[in-house]
Design a protein around this motif. Structure first.
Motif, mmCIF file in Angstrom:
data_model
loop_
_atom_site.group_PDB
_atom_site.id
_atom_site.type_symbol
_atom_site.label_atom_id
_atom_site.label_comp_id
_atom_site.label_asym_id
_atom_site.label_seq_id
_atom_site.Cartn_x
_atom_site.Cartn_y
_atom_site.Cartn_z
ATOM 1 N N PRO A 218 31.801 31.266 26.529
ATOM 2 C CA PRO A 218 32.045 30.870 25.135
ATOM 3 C C PRO A 218 32.204 32.079 24.225
ATOM 4 N N ASP A 219 33.283 32.104 23.449
ATOM 5 C CA ASP A 219 33.518 33.128 22.416
ATOM 6 C C ASP A 219 33.548 34.549 22.951
ATOM 7 N N THR A 220 33.851 34.707 24.216
ATOM 8 C CA THR A 220 33.932 36.034 24.834
ATOM 9 C C THR A 220 35.126 36.038 25.785
ATOM 10 N N PRO A 221 35.975 37.087 25.749
ATOM 11 C CA PRO A 221 37.173 37.086 26.600
ATOM 12 C C PRO A 221 36.860 37.419 28.060
ATOM 13 N N MET A 222 35.966 36.617 28.656
ATOM 14 C CA MET A 222 35.606 36.790 30.057
ATOM 15 C C MET A 222 35.373 35.430 30.684
ATOM 16 N N ALA A 223 35.345 35.413 32.008
ATOM 17 C CA ALA A 223 35.046 34.204 32.762
ATOM 18 C C ALA A 223 34.226 34.579 33.975
ATOM 19 N N ALA A 224 33.401 33.654 34.421
ATOM 20 C CA ALA A 224 32.627 33.859 35.643
ATOM 21 C C ALA A 224 33.467 33.402 36.829
ATOM 22 N N LEU A 225 33.804 34.330 37.708
ATOM 23 C CA LEU A 225 34.504 33.993 38.943
ATOM 24 C C LEU A 225 33.456 33.861 40.043
ATOM 25 N N ILE A 226 33.354 32.669 40.619
ATOM 26 C CA ILE A 226 32.374 32.403 41.666
ATOM 27 C C ILE A 226 33.121 31.887 42.889
ATOM 28 N N ALA A 227 33.124 32.695 43.937
ATOM 29 C CA ALA A 227 33.788 32.350 45.196
ATOM 30 C C ALA A 227 32.728 31.960 46.214
ATOM 31 N N ARG A 228 32.779 30.733 46.694
ATOM 32 C CA ARG A 228 31.742 30.210 47.583
ATOM 33 C C ARG A 228 32.309 29.931 48.976
ATOM 34 N N GLY A 229 31.419 30.071 49.964
ATOM 35 C CA GLY A 229 31.778 29.725 51.333
ATOM 36 C C GLY A 229 32.721 30.718 51.972
ATOM 37 N N ARG A 230 32.254 31.952 52.121
ATOM 38 C CA ARG A 230 33.106 32.944 52.779
ATOM 39 C C ARG A 230 33.442 32.475 54.191
ATOM 40 N N ARG A 231 34.706 32.446 54.472
ATOM 41 C CA ARG A 231 35.179 31.963 55.754
ATOM 42 C C ARG A 231 34.941 32.994 56.837
ATOM 43 N N VAL A 232 34.713 32.536 58.033
ATOM 44 C CA VAL A 232 34.530 33.427 59.173
ATOM 45 C C VAL A 232 35.854 34.130 59.455
ATOM 46 N N PRO A 233 35.864 35.450 59.500
ATOM 47 C CA PRO A 233 37.122 36.163 59.763
ATOM 48 C C PRO A 233 37.763 35.686 61.054
ATOM 49 N N GLY A 234 39.057 35.339 60.954
ATOM 50 C CA GLY A 234 39.776 34.866 62.132
ATOM 51 C C GLY A 234 39.522 33.415 62.475
ATOM 52 N N GLY A 235 38.636 32.742 61.666
ATOM 53 C CA GLY A 235 38.293 31.356 61.953
ATOM 54 C C GLY A 235 39.237 30.369 61.315
#
Length: 235
Positions: A218-235
C-alpha cells in the motif's frame, strides 16, 4: 553498482545508521513497509527449519522475522561493515561475506526459505545480472521451498511522480520508471537502480516454482514476490 561501489557505500557509518534511516524510519512509509515484511517473514518461517537471507545487511530481518524461534539462519552479504552488525544482532547465525552473483555451491539446495530484501537486486549493472541472482536464489532453495523478494514496481514510481508524491531525493532515469537514482542527504548516490517490470520479475521465477504471487504494497512502489514450491531440478 560494482562490488567495490557497494562496499564503499555500505561502509561503517552507513551500517551504524541503516536501521534507523530506512527500516525504522516512519517517513515515506519505510517503517510500515518493514512491519509488513516482518509479518510476511514470520508467516513464511513458521513451519520452516532453515532460512538464507541474501544481501542480509545488518541482520535486522533475520533477528526479527523468525516465526520459528528454532530456525537455522544464514546471511550472505558483500559489505564487511554490514556483516559486523549482523553478527552482533544474530550471534547464533552463520554469516558469509561474498557476492550473491557468485555460485556458492556450499549453499545449494539447503534452505526452506531464501530471501533478498530491500531491493538489493536493483543495484546490479544489468537485467542479466538480476537473472543470475534469481538463478542463485532458486539454486540455494531446497525442493518444495520458498523465495521471498520484495520488488520495485516501476509503474508505481511513474504514478507517484505524476501525482507529485515521489520522494525528492529520487530521480527517474527512464520515463517508464525502470531506472532511477537515489541521492541521500550525506551525498551517497545509488545511481541507475534497476526496476524491471513486475511481469519480467515474475517470469524469472515461474519456470522453477509451482506458484509465483505478487502482492502490491500500500502506498509504496513495491510488491512482495513470493515464489512457492521450488520444483525438483529435472523433475
Amino acid at each position: 553498482m560494482t562490488p567495490d561501489q557497494v562496499r564503499a557505500t555500505y561502509d561503517e557509518s552507513y551500517a551504524r545508521r541503516y536501521d534507523a534511516s530506512f527500516l525504522l524510519n516512519p517517513s515515506h512509509g519505510f517503517r510500515d513497509k518493514t512491519l509488513l515484511e516482518l509479518f510476511l517473514l514470520r508467516m513464511l518461517t513458521l513451519q520452516a527449519d532453515s532460512w538464507l537471507d541474501v544481501a542480509c545487511g545488518t541482520g535486522f530481518f533475520l533477528r526479527h522475522g523468525r516465526g520459528n524461534p528454532s530456525l537455522r539462519c544464514t546471511g550472505l552479504d558483500l559489505s564487511p561493515a554490514m556483516l559486523a552488525r549482523a553478527r552482533e544482532a544474530n550471534p547464533e547465525a552463520r554469516f558469509i561475506e561474498g557476492d550473491f552473483l557468485a555460485p556458492h555451491p556450499e549453499l545449494e539446495g539447503r534452505f526452506a526459505l531464501t530471501t533478498c530484501m530491500w531491493g538489493a537486486y536493483g543495484l546490479q549493472e544489468s537485467v542479466e545480472h538480476i537473472a543470475r541472482l534469481v538463478e542463485n536464489l532458486v539454486r540455494w532453495t531446497c525442493p518444495g521451498g520458498t523465495v521471498f523478494m520484495p520488488v520495485f514496481d516501476p509503474a508505481g514510481f511513474v504514478t507517484l511522480q505524476a501525482e507529485g508524491r515521489l520522494m525528492k531525493v529520487v530521480t527517474l532515469r527512464a520515463p517508464d520508471g525502470t531506472r532511477w537514482s537515489y541521492r541521500e542527504p550525506d551525498g551517497k548516490l545509488h545511481e541507475d537502480v534497476l526496476a524491471p517490470p513486475l511481469d519480467v520479475m515474475r517470469a524469472m521465477f515461474e519456470p522453477a516454482f509451482d506458484s509465483v504471487d505478487l502482492r502490491p504494497y500500500p502506498d509504496t512502489p513495491m510488491a512482495a514476490l513470493i515464489a512457492r514450491g521450488r520444483r525438483v531440478p529435472g523433475g
